[in-house]
Write an enzyme that holds these catalytic residues in place. Structure first.
Site, PDB file in Angstrom:
ATOM      1  N   SER A  67      93.606  22.838   7.540  1.00 42.86           N
ATOM      2  CA  SER A  67      94.452  21.725   7.107  1.00 42.86           C
ATOM      3  C   SER A  67      94.742  21.748   5.604  1.00 42.86           C
ATOM      4  CB  SER A  67      93.764  20.435   7.541  1.00 42.86           C
ATOM      5  OG  SER A  67      94.512  19.323   7.200  1.00 42.86           O
ATOM      6  N   ASP A 288      99.999  17.902  10.040  1.00 50.45           N
ATOM      7  CA  ASP A 288      99.691  16.732  10.858  1.00 50.45           C
ATOM      8  C   ASP A 288      99.576  15.470   9.986  1.00 50.45           C
ATOM      9  OD1 ASP A 288      97.254  17.277   9.674  1.00 50.45           O
ATOM     10  OD2 ASP A 288      96.081  17.196  11.527  1.00 50.45           O
ATOM     11  N   ARG A 516      81.115   5.203   2.555  1.00 49.88           N
ATOM     12  CA  ARG A 516      80.851   5.913   3.819  1.00 49.88           C
ATOM     13  C   ARG A 516      80.544   7.377   3.507  1.00 49.88           C
ATOM     14  NH1 ARG A 516      85.548   8.826   4.654  1.00 49.88           N
ATOM     15  NH2 ARG A 516      84.853   9.585   6.655  1.00 49.88           N
ATOM     16  N   SER A 518      81.227  11.135   3.850  1.00 50.80           N
ATOM     17  CA  SER A 518      82.392  11.927   4.252  1.00 50.80           C
ATOM     18  C   SER A 518      82.053  12.739   5.496  1.00 50.80           C
ATOM     19  CB  SER A 518      82.759  12.866   3.104  1.00 50.80           C
ATOM     20  OG  SER A 518      83.509  13.950   3.604  1.00 50.80           O
ATOM     21  N   GLY A 519      83.066  12.966   6.340  1.00 52.11           N
ATOM     22  CA  GLY A 519      82.857  13.830   7.507  1.00 52.11           C
ATOM     23  C   GLY A 519      83.227  15.270   7.200  1.00 52.11           C
TER      24      GLY A 519
HETATM   25  C1  16G Z   1      89.790  14.700   8.638  1.00 53.40           C
HETATM   26  C2  16G Z   1      90.410  13.832   9.709  1.00 53.40           C
HETATM   27  C3  16G Z   1      91.142  12.650   9.098  1.00 53.40           C
HETATM   28  C4  16G Z   1      90.243  11.883   8.155  1.00 53.40           C
HETATM   29  C5  16G Z   1      89.590  12.799   7.152  1.00 53.40           C
HETATM   30  C6  16G Z   1      88.511  12.050   6.420  1.00 53.40           C
HETATM   31  C7  16G Z   1      91.454  14.523  11.792  1.00 53.40           C
HETATM   32  C8  16G Z   1      92.488  15.379  12.437  1.00 53.40           C
HETATM   33  N1  16G Z   1      91.376  14.611  10.479  1.00 53.40           N
HETATM   34  O1  16G Z   1      90.766  15.327   7.871  1.00 53.40           O
HETATM   35  O2  16G Z   1      91.562  11.820  10.145  1.00 53.40           O
HETATM   36  O3  16G Z   1      90.977  10.915   7.458  1.00 53.40           O
HETATM   37  O4  16G Z   1      88.962  13.878   7.835  1.00 53.40           O
HETATM   38  O5  16G Z   1      87.808  12.919   5.599  1.00 53.40           O
HETATM   39  O6  16G Z   1      90.724  13.798  12.433  1.00 53.40           O
HETATM   40  P1  16G Z   1      86.434  12.504   4.976  1.00 53.40           P
HETATM   41  O7  16G Z   1      85.499  12.157   6.114  1.00 53.40           O
HETATM   42  O8  16G Z   1      86.003  13.662   4.169  1.00 53.40           O
HETATM   43  O9  16G Z   1      86.689  11.302   4.116  1.00 53.40           O
HETATM   44 MG    MG Z   2      96.010  18.372   8.465  1.00 55.04          MG
END
Ligand code: 16G
Ligand code: MG
Length: 557
Positions: A67, A288, A516, A518-519
């Site tokens: 991405s 996306d 939060r 980060s994911g």
């Molecule tokens: C990913 C997620 C997006 C979210 C972002 C948060 C998908 C396709 N993409 O890019 O929705 O806003 O992570 O990132 O689900 P973070 O957890 O690092 O803040």
């Molecule tokens: Mg993307």
């Protein structure tokens, strides 16, 4: 699993040793890492895709992309049979597969999982997987690793669809499983045809040709700009100028793209003062995500028109059509009251949520990540979801689509307002990607609605004024120490931190703040909103310090 299958898996897996000392997690949107670390992970996700296909007896998608990350990264994610994200129930298996230390541990995991899920290798249709990749140079090698993973399941078939946007692959998987036309050509045809339908339905008296100014689009030096070059020629009348396609000099996502524009709030490379006052938009590296922006005179700064504003524009348009149908109930009787739901995250600007509430709309907040918003939006007859960062789409339930189709054939000889509203809603459902948020289809819908309303981007941007906000990230020793609840608006661990955040927030006018983990990065994110930019900055900084105090050494950025 029979002996032949076991030994094939053991033999193929021996060529894909996992990198030492790296722990990978499927995370919010698939595995992502430096591309050199991913060969074994992608191979294993190939196996997972084949098993998922056997389990669901459907076509599955596998996309190679990272991405908006830098070009040296890459990633892999799965599209489920309905074109959505991989079922969350399979994520722990994905993590376990990716982190298995050797072929025999891998085989054991697969064996246990296959037994638990009751996956059969020889009853029913063979596994079938569509493969896509973005423009990253590492993509080809990784697609090859995925193919080898897939072919280590006997009978499994893969189709390499080449370079695609992520939403194109999701769209194709959904279409394949619905038994409808599913090539890239069909995708372009469906989008351009429904865009043109919407434009034809613009109310009489609005001179479309006069407002037909151009939109200038930043393609993030990636796949989205390239695909838009094809699509724009099919959308008669719409003038799109693409900057930063993958054919240029610039590096993917470097100083360009939706993530950069939304986070930095500055003009991306490739734009010049001649674009001041024009409608500009930016896609991310796999298209996306979409944001619009306006260049400010004499500065590098922009006015950002983000996901929340797109959501508001779409909500207004859909509500207008539903109101027409309600006002003409005698012509279009509906046996139920169609539900319209709005889904946002805690990142949605407070001004957008107030604006949408004032329109009388039903708003729901979910945790960050498309999979959560999408799931919630699918509970409504029409569910509109957007993250502020530009991920989002509009979902139509089967129930409302069949009702609209039936009304359309009942009314086909008339040319009443209700028939137009029915046709508009049907066109939106075909234009906007039903599988996942899609920058290309989102862009065409924004363009069609602006033509419909006769609004400039300035007018659209003035729907409401964003509350000043600030985002920071804090590096911590262990981000999993932060546990949140209520859609990430409250921290439940470590104990006492929420009270400290609350008492800080209370000092600010219109103060709102949350943290939060980060994911996608090893950090804690801080979001703060307040009445002025200075106050938002000060609140964010104060809360970043609190995070630091509770979670050990780190630095905020
Ligand atoms: C990913 C997620 C997006 C979210 C972002 C948060 C998908 C396709 N993409 O890019 O929705 O806003 O992570 O990132 O689900 P973070 O957890 O690092 O803040
Ligand atoms: Mg993307």
């Amino acid at each position: 699993m029979n002996e032949e299958q076991r030994s094939l898996l053991l033999q193929c897996s021996s060529h894909f040793a996992p990198p030492k000392g790296v722990k990978l997690s499927y995370g919010t949107a698939g595995f992502r890492a430096d591309a050199t670390l991913l060969r074994s992970t992608v191979y294993r996700v190939g196996i997972l895709a084949a098993l998922r296909s056997l389990k669901t007896q459907s076509v599955i998608g596998l996309m190679i992309t990272a991405s908006h990350n830098k070009v040296s990264d890459n990633g892999v994610k799965i599209a489920d049979p309905n074109g959505g994200m991989l079922s969350q129930q399979w994520e722990p298996f994905a993590d376990a597969l990716a982190n298995a230390s050797d072929p025999s541990e891998l085989l054991q995991l697969i064996d246990d999982f296959v037994r638990k899920e009751g996956i059969s290798f020889d009853n029913g249709r063979p596994a079938e997987i569509l493969l896509g990749r973005d423009t990253r140079p590492s993509g080809k090698l990784l697609v090859d690793a995925a193919r080898q993973g897939i072919s280590s399941i006997i009978g499994a078939i893969s189709h390499d669809m080449g370079v695609l946007t992520t939403p194109q692959l999701h769209w194709m998987v959904r279409a394949r499983n619905m038994g409808i036309k599913s090539t890239e050509h069909d995708y372009f045809q469906q989008l351009s045809h429904s865009y043109k339908c919407l434009v034809e339905l613009i109310p009489n008296g609005k001179d479309v040709s006069k407002s037909n100014d151009k939109v200038v689009v930043d393609g993030a030096n990636g796949v989205g700009g390239d695909k838009l070059e094809v699509l724009k020629h099919l959308c008669g009348g719409l003038i799109i100028e693409v900057r930063n396609s993958s054919k240029g000099e610039g590096a993917l996502n470097e100083g360009v793209g939706a993530d950069f524009v939304q986070k930095e709030k500055v003009v991306p490379s490739g734009f010049s003062p001649s674009e001041i006052g024009l409608r500009c938009a930016s896609l991310d590296g796999d298209a996306d995500r979409l944001v619009y922006f306006l260049m400010q005179p004499d500065s590098k700064m922009i006015d950002l028109v983000d996901g929340d504003k797109m959501l508001s524009l779409f909500a207004l348009f859909i509500k207008e059509q539903l109101n027409v149908l309600k006002d003409n109930e005698n012509e279009t009787p509906c046996p139920y009251h169609p539900s319209l739901g709005i889904v946002q995250t805690a990142y949605a600007n407070g001004a957008s949520t107030s604006y949408l509430k004032n329109l009388g709309l039903d708003i729901f907040i979910t945790p960050t990540g498309v999979k959560y918003l999408h799931e919630k939006a699918s509970e409504y007859d029409i569910g509109i979801y957007f993250e502020a960062n530009g991920h989002g789409t509009i979902l139509f339930s089967d129930r409302i689509l069949s009702w609209l189709e039936a009304r359309n054939s009942d009314l086909s000889s008339s040319s009443t307002e209700s028939q137009k509203a029915v046709l508009r809603l049907l066109a939106v459902s075909k234009l906007i990607n039903q599988a996942v948020g899609d920058a290309l289809s989102g862009l065409l819908l924004v363009e069609a609605i602006l033509l419909h309303t006769g609004w400039s981007i300035q007018k659209w941007n003035e729907l409401y004024r964003d509350l000043p906000s600030r985002q920071l990230k804090v590096k911590v020793v262990d981000r999993t120490a932060v546990v949140t609840a209520n859609a990430e608006t409250v921290v439940v661990q470590p104990a006492g931190i929420q009270e400290a955040i609350d008492s800080e927030t209370a000092k600010y006018r219109h103060g709102r703040c949350f943290i939060r983990p980060s994911g996608t990065e090893d950090v804690i994110r801080v979001y703060a909103e307040a009445a002025s930019q200075e106050e938002a900055d000060s609140l964010a900084n104060a809360v970043a310090k609190i995070v630091d105090q509770f979670l050990g050494s780190g630095s905020s950025q």
